[in-house]
Design a protein around this motif. Structure first.
Motif, short mmCIF file in Angstrom:
data_model
loop_
_atom_site.label_atom_id
_atom_site.label_comp_id
_atom_site.label_asym_id
_atom_site.label_seq_id
_atom_site.Cartn_x
_atom_site.Cartn_y
_atom_site.Cartn_z
N UNK A 79 0.83 -1.20 0.00
CA UNK A 79 0.00 0.00 0.00
C UNK A 79 0.87 1.26 0.00
N UNK A 80 1.90 1.26 0.83
CA UNK A 80 2.81 2.41 0.86
C UNK A 80 3.41 2.65 -0.53
N UNK A 81 3.91 1.57 -1.13
CA UNK A 81 4.57 1.70 -2.43
C UNK A 81 3.60 2.18 -3.49
N UNK A 82 2.40 1.60 -3.50
CA UNK A 82 1.44 1.93 -4.55
C UNK A 82 0.90 3.34 -4.43
N UNK A 83 0.90 3.89 -3.22
CA UNK A 83 0.36 5.23 -3.02
C UNK A 83 1.44 6.31 -2.95
N UNK A 84 2.69 5.93 -3.17
CA UNK A 84 3.77 6.91 -3.19
C UNK A 84 3.61 7.85 -4.39
N UNK A 85 3.92 9.09 -4.20
CA UNK A 85 3.80 10.07 -5.28
C UNK A 85 5.14 10.68 -5.70
N UNK A 86 6.14 10.65 -4.81
CA UNK A 86 7.41 11.31 -5.12
C UNK A 86 8.61 10.38 -4.97
N UNK A 110 6.33 -0.76 -10.84
CA UNK A 110 5.15 -0.01 -11.27
C UNK A 110 5.23 1.44 -10.79
N UNK A 111 5.67 1.62 -9.54
CA UNK A 111 5.80 2.98 -9.00
C UNK A 111 6.82 3.78 -9.81
N UNK A 112 7.96 3.15 -10.11
CA UNK A 112 8.98 3.83 -10.91
C UNK A 112 8.44 4.19 -12.28
N UNK A 113 7.59 3.32 -12.84
CA UNK A 113 7.02 3.57 -14.16
C UNK A 113 6.12 4.78 -14.21
N UNK A 114 5.56 5.16 -13.08
CA UNK A 114 4.71 6.36 -13.06
C UNK A 114 5.48 7.59 -12.55
N UNK A 115 6.82 7.45 -12.47
CA UNK A 115 7.66 8.61 -12.19
C UNK A 115 8.16 8.75 -10.78
N UNK A 116 7.87 7.79 -9.90
CA UNK A 116 8.35 7.86 -8.52
C UNK A 116 9.83 7.48 -8.48
N UNK A 117 10.63 8.24 -7.76
CA UNK A 117 12.06 7.96 -7.63
C UNK A 117 12.26 6.86 -6.60
N UNK A 136 14.93 -11.31 -12.11
CA UNK A 136 13.94 -10.37 -11.56
C UNK A 136 14.61 -9.08 -11.07
N UNK A 137 15.76 -9.22 -10.46
CA UNK A 137 16.47 -8.04 -10.00
C UNK A 137 17.15 -7.31 -11.15
N UNK A 138 17.53 -8.04 -12.21
CA UNK A 138 18.03 -7.37 -13.41
C UNK A 138 16.93 -6.49 -14.02
N UNK A 139 15.70 -7.00 -14.01
CA UNK A 139 14.57 -6.21 -14.52
C UNK A 139 14.35 -4.98 -13.66
N UNK A 140 14.47 -5.14 -12.34
CA UNK A 140 14.25 -4.02 -11.43
C UNK A 140 15.32 -2.94 -11.61
N UNK A 141 16.60 -3.34 -11.61
CA UNK A 141 17.67 -2.34 -11.66
C UNK A 141 17.72 -1.65 -13.02
N UNK A 142 17.18 -2.28 -14.05
CA UNK A 142 17.19 -1.66 -15.38
C UNK A 142 15.95 -0.83 -15.65
N UNK A 143 15.09 -0.67 -14.63
CA UNK A 143 13.89 0.16 -14.76
C UNK A 143 14.24 1.62 -14.56
N UNK A 253 6.83 -10.03 -13.97
CA UNK A 253 6.59 -9.11 -12.86
C UNK A 253 5.40 -8.20 -13.14
N UNK A 254 5.22 -7.81 -14.39
CA UNK A 254 4.03 -7.03 -14.76
C UNK A 254 2.77 -7.85 -14.50
N UNK A 255 2.82 -9.13 -14.83
CA UNK A 255 1.68 -10.01 -14.58
C UNK A 255 1.43 -10.19 -13.08
#
Length: 445
Positions: A79-86, A110-117, A136-143, A253-255
């Motif tokens: 919930x924290x992650x999904x509702x983060x804005x900045x 997903x949070x990074x994809x909407x612009x959250x640092x 999975x972590x390669x996908x994360x670090x390359x986001x 991970x998207x799924x």
């Protein structure tokens, strides 16, 4: 002729064994020598710390709640992650790509994809074992918008740095709200899946992010450790970013995120935390030094001084207790100053840490000699919580074990909360585990 061949073979084998022995000695001696010396508490620490500073007169701007169950611990993190804005900051000792680890990874992406640092800080030992080679972590670090730094990455050429570990565990969102405690980021600590688990505890704190809040101090601490030379930014090659395994992990991970949100929409809804949390008069954070090698035992000293200041009673919960003379003497002083002091730890049989089990078996007389009432936990699973309840108004929750490694070698954090309501919650949760514990006594020879 045969005799000469056998002699040469023996010589070669002896040379190989000697080389192996020298390497082993190099690693063992190199890893241990820098930590033999255990620093004393500095005069500066003694002069600057005052237990009274952990108490407040009026309600502060932050509120808190205890997260006791592993399922709730996962829900609140998502919930924290999904509702983060900045911004999102995750500091974790261990991070796996198992069921709950992937749920957290997918939410972060997903949070990074909407612009959250997103900034992630992980310990070097966990990174090498559980992250470095996982798609999975390669996908994360390359986001885009994701940065991962590794604290004190393991290097066999420099074993003298190897015992210093980053043991902090917290999630800080938008600089104002955080979850902090003893939980690592994987299935043993998060979620409700039917598998082995550890009992543990977090505290969730929400506030306005003002400069004088504990969240602001936590952010300052993170910035300090993030920017020091012991932390290395993790990058991977373009080929690894786009290879088949990483691409497949990215799609998976998207799924995971989409399915999780469809199956459990309540995990991602915004909630009014005022209805779930309780007020506090002051929230403080104790931290160890963040560099390598033997550390001044700041957190242990401050906890000891805070416990000595108790009016009536102290209850300590720790997975294991491994002390030196200074630590035993400090606990003795706590017991001399306070009428009732209880410590619950895992029994020898139930302890998930073999060193902790062995030390309790060998030194139970030293533990009891301090004056502590000892409770040995024997529940279904091992207990991993690190908490202290002082009187009816101080609650302490975090990553610090009552052992020498937490005192002298690792980065550690404990949140200290002045709140009668939170203390009542903590004591009720503690008693649930104490019901499955027996009083520790010395067995006759």
């Amino acid at each position: 002729m045969q005799g000469r061949v056998i002699s040469k073979v023996k010589t070669v084998l002896l040379s190989i064994l000697l080389s192996i022995l020298l390497v082993v000695l190099y690693l063992i001696i190199g890893a241990s020598v820098p930590y033999i010396f255990q620093p004393q508490v500095s005069e500066e620490t003694k002069e600057t710390f005052n237990p009274d500073d952990c108490y407040g007169q009026e309600e502060c701007s932050e509120r808190a709640m205890i997260i006791e169950e592993n399922g709730d611990a996962l829900t609140e993190r998502l919930r924290f992650i999904d509702n983060a804005t900045e911004s999102i900051i995750l500091s974790t000792f261990e991070f796996h790509d198992d069921t709950t680890g992937r749920q957290v990874i997918s939410a972060l992406m997903e949070a990074a994809g909407r612009g959250v640092h997103v900034q992630i800080l992980v310990d070097g030992a966990s990174f090498m074992r559980d992250m470095e080679h996982k798609p999975c972590f390669h996908a994360l670090v390359s986001t885009e918008n994701v940065e991962i730094k590794v604290y004190n990455q393991i290097n066999l050429l420099t074993p003298w740095t190897g015992m210093s570990r980053m043991h902090d565990k917290y999630l800080l969102v938008d600089g104002r709200s955080y979850i902090l405690g003893g939980r690592n980021t994987f299935d043993f600590f998060l979620g409700t899946q039917d598998s082995h688990k550890n009992y543990d505890r977090d505290v969730l704190v929400v506030g306005d992010g003002a400069a004088d809040t504990s969240a602001a101090r936590l952010k300052d601490y993170f910035d300090d450790i993030w920017n020091q030379k012991e932390c290395r930014l993790w990058t991977i090659s373009d080929g690894k970013k786009n290879n088949a395994d990483t691409s497949a992990a990215r799609n998976e991970l998207k799924s995971v995120y989409d399915k999780n949100k469809a199956d459990n929409p309540q995990w991602y809804e915004q909630v009014e935390y005022t209805d779930k949390t309780v007020s506090a008069k002051r929230i403080s954070i104790f931290t160890n030094p963040t560099g390598l090698y033997s550390k001044e035992p700041v957190v242990f000293y401050e906890l000891s001084e805070l416990m000595k200041n108790a009016r009536k009673d102290v209850v300590i919960h720790t997975p294991y207790i491994i002390c030196n003379n200074f630590m035993y003497d400090s606990l003795t002083q706590v017991c001399d100053n306070v009428e009732n002091v209880t410590l619950m730890t895992n029994s020898v049989i139930n302890n998930g840490n073999p060193f902790g089990a062995a030390d309790l078996l060998r030194y139970k007389d030293r533990v009891l000699g301090t004056g502590l009432k000892l409770l040995e936990f024997e529940g279904e699973y091992s207990y991993h919580g690190k908490s202290i309840a002082i009187d009816n108004d101080i609650s302490v929750i975090g990553s610090f074990n009552m052992d020498m490694k937490s005192a002298y070698q690792d980065t550690e954090m404990m949140v200290v909360i002045h709140s009668e309501e939170l203390n009542s919650q903590l004591r009720a949760n503690m008693k649930r585990y104490e019901a499955d514990a027996h009083e520790g006594v010395l067995q006759p020879n």
